[in-house]
Design an enzyme around this catalytic site. Structure first.
Site, PDB file in Angstrom:
ATOM      1  N   HIS A  99      52.550 118.219  18.750  1.00 56.40           N
ATOM      2  CA  HIS A  99      53.718 117.355  18.539  1.00 56.40           C
ATOM      3  C   HIS A  99      53.513 115.912  19.012  1.00 56.40           C
ATOM      4  O   HIS A  99      54.460 115.113  18.949  1.00 56.40           O
ATOM      5  CB  HIS A  99      54.940 117.946  19.242  1.00 56.40           C
ATOM      6  CG  HIS A  99      55.336 119.302  18.731  1.00 56.40           C
ATOM      7  ND1 HIS A  99      55.910 119.480  17.501  1.00 56.40           N
ATOM      8  CD2 HIS A  99      55.249 120.529  19.289  1.00 56.40           C
ATOM      9  CE1 HIS A  99      56.159 120.778  17.334  1.00 56.40           C
ATOM     10  NE2 HIS A  99      55.758 121.442  18.388  1.00 56.40           N
ATOM     11  N   ARG A 115      76.569 128.645  31.823  1.00 55.11           N
ATOM     12  CA  ARG A 115      77.988 128.266  31.851  1.00 55.11           C
ATOM     13  C   ARG A 115      78.855 129.365  31.204  1.00 55.11           C
ATOM     14  O   ARG A 115      79.908 129.716  31.705  1.00 55.11           O
ATOM     15  CB  ARG A 115      78.146 126.916  31.143  1.00 55.11           C
ATOM     16  CG  ARG A 115      79.542 126.337  31.037  1.00 55.11           C
ATOM     17  CD  ARG A 115      80.144 125.991  32.355  1.00 55.11           C
ATOM     18  NE  ARG A 115      80.891 127.107  32.911  1.00 55.11           N
ATOM     19  CZ  ARG A 115      81.663 127.031  33.991  1.00 55.11           C
ATOM     20  NH1 ARG A 115      81.779 125.891  34.646  1.00 55.11           N
ATOM     21  NH2 ARG A 115      82.322 128.063  34.427  1.00 55.11           N
ATOM     22  N   CYS A 132      57.054 128.921  20.066  1.00 55.66           N
ATOM     23  CA  CYS A 132      55.897 128.029  20.034  1.00 55.66           C
ATOM     24  C   CYS A 132      54.874 128.442  21.090  1.00 55.66           C
ATOM     25  O   CYS A 132      53.678 128.489  20.823  1.00 55.66           O
ATOM     26  CB  CYS A 132      56.359 126.595  20.301  1.00 55.66           C
ATOM     27  SG  CYS A 132      55.825 125.421  19.062  1.00 55.66           S
ATOM     28  N   CYS A 150      81.857 131.446  33.029  1.00 57.47           N
ATOM     29  CA  CYS A 150      83.215 131.527  32.480  1.00 57.47           C
ATOM     30  C   CYS A 150      83.641 132.976  32.328  1.00 57.47           C
ATOM     31  O   CYS A 150      84.746 133.360  32.688  1.00 57.47           O
ATOM     32  CB  CYS A 150      83.285 130.854  31.116  1.00 57.47           C
ATOM     33  SG  CYS A 150      83.691 129.106  31.191  1.00 57.47           S
ATOM     34  N   CYS A 188      91.994 128.468  27.695  1.00 54.70           N
ATOM     35  CA  CYS A 188      91.763 127.366  28.629  1.00 54.70           C
ATOM     36  C   CYS A 188      91.397 126.083  27.892  1.00 54.70           C
ATOM     37  O   CYS A 188      92.020 125.052  28.072  1.00 54.70           O
ATOM     38  CB  CYS A 188      90.638 127.707  29.601  1.00 54.70           C
ATOM     39  SG  CYS A 188      91.066 128.973  30.793  1.00 54.70           S
ATOM     40  N   CYS A 207      88.278 131.930  25.150  1.00 54.31           N
ATOM     41  CA  CYS A 207      87.850 130.554  25.454  1.00 54.31           C
ATOM     42  C   CYS A 207      88.994 129.588  25.164  1.00 54.31           C
ATOM     43  O   CYS A 207      89.244 128.643  25.900  1.00 54.31           O
ATOM     44  CB  CYS A 207      86.652 130.161  24.599  1.00 54.31           C
ATOM     45  SG  CYS A 207      85.289 131.324  24.599  1.00 54.31           S
TER      46      CYS A 207
END
Lengths: 109, 294
Positions: free
Chosen positions: B113, B251, B147, B255, B213, B210
């Site tokens: 790359h 995250r 990869c 939650c 909130c 979800c």
């Protein structure tokens, strides 16, 4: 992050009498010495940066004694009145005896 | 001593206190939590706007706000200057890893790359992306591991490991300021729908989705923190609570645990679908990675 690497953000030039802001950051684990190894149950020895000093032309302008409660990757910012040209030297002292330092010149016009 | 004068003063003091207290209560109740008009006054590094009009027809929002908008000034300031942004410690690491040879093929990312600043520009903004070979969408993490395994013949990185976070952040940084723009038609449509279904499904002991909130109550306090609209443009994010960088799936897990639900695994099809749906509904918001949140 494991690698200890000091970083500085300070102006290279300033006007006479100007208040300049110097920012410093060092990547460091700041191991408190209070944590236990989850597998062996043994205390992980303390390893922190215990002192930070900023010198200008050899004279100390700012210093901090650090304790175990300071979180990882300590960041310090302070201001100084630019009076004359010279060179900053920043020194971090590690518990393991090592010191890390970095220099930065300042031209006052 | 003159008692009447003293009592008089005391009475004045009480009255003043009472007025102050009642004024305080009134202002607490009536003051808006957020002044939406001021949204563009304060901006993170490299970002030109944190508020955009939704580009999807079914968007529940009048305006999309980046999570940055809901943070305190002190937290925002950390993201205004890259020097102060702790996420950049991982960016540096990612830059090192980019050209570090690993695996049996004796290759690094840079072998194929070349210069990430050119070749990876805009890539992060388009993830997760459909992969013809795998016949499924791949997140940035999954793409990197593909990869590593196929081209580098190196070991996979764990989802939440430092090298993985460093690499995803470094790649996402190359798209900073560019609008989130994932493909959501064609083969991706089914995944968007799957994510949408998950988004609106109430789960856990607290029986929340979800949307309860992040759609119905954004801008309000949840404990000591303001609820955001739950967009994904700033991930991976440096969260002060975590004292480190974290992935979007971390995250999600947080939650789900908070609403007393059994969380899906990082990299599970459920979380990938949810990530796709969030990117889809947050199209147009600028990529902020690595953002700083509390």
């Amino acid at each position: 992050m494991a690698n200890t690497k000091p970083r500085i953000k300070a102006p290279k030039s300033a006007k006479q009498g100007e208040i300049i802001t110097i920012k410093t950051l060092i990547s460091h684990v700041m191991e408190t010495g209070l944590r236990k190894d989850k597998k062996t149950g043994e205390l992980i020895p303390r390893q922190i940066i215990n002192k930070f000093t900023a010198k200008f032309d050899g004279a100390e302008v700012f210093s901090v004694n650090l304790d175990a409660a300071i979180s990882a990757n300590p960041y310090f910012q302070f201001t100084m009145k630019a009076e004359k040209s010279g060179e900053f030297e920043f020194i971090w002292q590690d518990d393991n005896g090592e010191t890390y330092s970095k220099k930065s010149p300042l031209t006052v016009s | 001593m003159n008692f009447s004068a003293f009592n008089g003063r005391l009475a004045t003091l009480y009255t003043t206190c009472a007025i102050l207290i009642s004024a305080g209560i009134v202002s607490l109740v009536s003051a808006p939590l957020f002044d939406h008009a001021k949204a563009d006054d304060n901006l993170p590094a490299d970002i030109t706007t944190i508020k955009v009009k939704p580009s999807t027809a079914d968007s529940p929002f009048k305006d999309l706000y980046s999570g940055w908008y809901f943070r305190a000034k002190e937290t925002q300031n950390l993201q205004k200057d890259d020097f102060e942004n702790p996420g950049f410690l991982w960016v540096e690491k990612g830059q090192e890893l980019w050209s570090k040879v690993d695996g049996k093929a004796g290759k690094s990312c840079a072998s194929c790359h070349q210069d990430a600043q050119k070749t990876m520009k805009g890539v992060g903004a388009q993830m997760p992306k459909w992969d013809e070979k795998a016949k499924r969408p791949l997140t940035l993490e999954q793409r990197i591991n593909t990869c590593r395994q196929e081209n580098m013949q190196a070991d996979e990185w764990k989802w939440e490991s430092d090298p993985m976070l460093s690499m995803t952040t470094f790649i996402r940084l190359q798209s900073r300021g560019m609008p989130v723009n994932i493909q959501s038609d064609g083969p991706m449509e089914a995944w968007v729908e799957k994510g949408k279904k998950l988004y609106y499904t109430r789960v856990g002991q607290l029986d929340l989705s979800c949307a309860n909130c992040h759609e119905n109550n954004y801008g309000k306090y949840i404990r000591a923190d303001h609820l955001s609209q739950g967009h994904s443009n700033g991930f991976p994010t440096y969260r002060l609570k975590w004292q480190k960088l974290g992935s979007l799936h971390r995250r999600f897990k947080g939650c789900m645990t908070n609403i007393r639900a059994t969380a899906y695994k990082r990299g599970s099809d459920e979380f990938v679908a949810l990530e796709i749906y969030l990117a889809h509904r947050g199209k147009g918001l600028q990529v902020e990675s690595p953002s700083v949140r509390n």
